[in-house]
Design a protein around this motif. Sequence first.
Motif, PDB file in Angstrom:
ATOM      1  N   ARG A  93       0.831  -1.204   0.000  1.00 31.13           N
ATOM      2  CA  ARG A  93       0.000   0.000   0.000  1.00 31.13           C
ATOM      3  C   ARG A  93       0.865   1.255   0.000  1.00 31.13           C
ATOM      4  O   ARG A  93       0.532   2.254  -0.665  1.00 31.13           O
ATOM      5  CB  ARG A  93      -0.928  -0.012   1.212  1.00 31.13           C
ATOM      6  CG  ARG A  93      -1.970   1.097   1.170  1.00 31.13           C
ATOM      7  CD  ARG A  93      -2.992   0.959   2.276  1.00 31.13           C
ATOM      8  NE  ARG A  93      -3.983   2.015   2.161  1.00 31.13           N
ATOM      9  CZ  ARG A  93      -5.042   1.992   1.367  1.00 31.13           C
ATOM     10  NH1 ARG A  93      -5.243   0.934   0.604  1.00 31.13           N
ATOM     11  NH2 ARG A  93      -5.894   2.993   1.304  1.00 31.13           N
ATOM     12  N   ILE A 136      -5.288  -3.013  -3.988  1.00 26.33           N
ATOM     13  CA  ILE A 136      -3.952  -2.843  -4.540  1.00 26.33           C
ATOM     14  C   ILE A 136      -3.823  -3.706  -5.794  1.00 26.33           C
ATOM     15  O   ILE A 136      -4.056  -4.914  -5.749  1.00 26.33           O
ATOM     16  CB  ILE A 136      -2.891  -3.249  -3.506  1.00 26.33           C
ATOM     17  CG1 ILE A 136      -3.050  -2.415  -2.224  1.00 26.33           C
ATOM     18  CG2 ILE A 136      -1.492  -3.094  -4.063  1.00 26.33           C
ATOM     19  CD1 ILE A 136      -2.248  -2.942  -1.057  1.00 26.33           C
ATOM     20  N   ALA A 152       1.855   1.581  -3.511  1.00 23.25           N
ATOM     21  CA  ALA A 152       0.731   1.923  -4.388  1.00 23.25           C
ATOM     22  C   ALA A 152       0.389   3.404  -4.304  1.00 23.25           C
ATOM     23  O   ALA A 152       0.014   4.019  -5.310  1.00 23.25           O
ATOM     24  CB  ALA A 152      -0.481   1.070  -4.034  1.00 23.25           C
TER      25      ALA A 152
END
Length: 305
Positions: free
Chosen positions: A251, A268, A254
């Motif tokens: 994350r 994700i 991302a």
Amino acid sequence: MTDKDETDSSGWKSRLAAVKARFLGNWRQVRSIVANRRHRAERLHDPLPAGQRPQDILAILLLTVGIALILADIPTYPWLRSLPPGYRDLFASITDFGKSHWILWSTGLFCLGYLAFADFDRLCGRVRLTLAMIWTYAAFVFYSVALTGILALVFKWILGRARPKLYEEVGPVAFDPFILHGAYTSFPSGHSTTVAALATALALIFPTWRWLIIVLAFWTAFSRIMVGAHYPSDVVAGTLLGMTVTLFCARWMARRRLGFTLSANGSIVPIISQRSAQTGLRALWQVVTGRRSALRPAADAETAK
């Protein structure tokens, strides 16, 4: 020392200096990319989805580990002793896949080698993009496995839970914090932590293979119970630790669009599409087999001179 020896020595020194310069230059580019993406991440304040918030993860951990501790740990050791030896031998042949050294060595050496020897400016666009993606995902796997492994070791030595081999002496719920003894390093399972971290990373990178990866990871983690190295609650805790840390790492990437991105629903997903990945890997394979050059046309002409 002869003139030839001096020439060889100066040649090696110049090569090492070139490798060092290329490594530092590539590393500065990586740091620059991450720093630039940080500003984008700071502007995003997307909330964590339900199930991924720290309080949710803690609730899941307490629930699943507590259930396993009460319902599964006590009967597991006597049940294992009742099984034929062939079961233990079967799972002993696959349990070592949960060791982290082969993962860290392979991904770590690739990342270091790429930084030391890859010449970004001379590579053609498709090959450069493909290698950059492979490097990003390899670094992601390395970091996730290394970080979760360190955390698992810290928890092991702090909590000091007795391993199943001490079941008849101290029982299944014996904890002796900070005892710093190998027989009291059962919780959480380090192998399961590594397997979960690797499987979560691979499932994020290759979403179409997700279920096969999960099943293989399950049996590898379950092998720690079958060989008598850990209780079920140890394996559950290690699995949750590996999954959680890897998801937070993904994350973090991302939000900066480093290898992954966040979809509209907050999940994700890989930043590169399956078709683009196949095209890039095909181009890379053509380079390996000598059917195309990895260098840009201008670089090819310069090399030919």
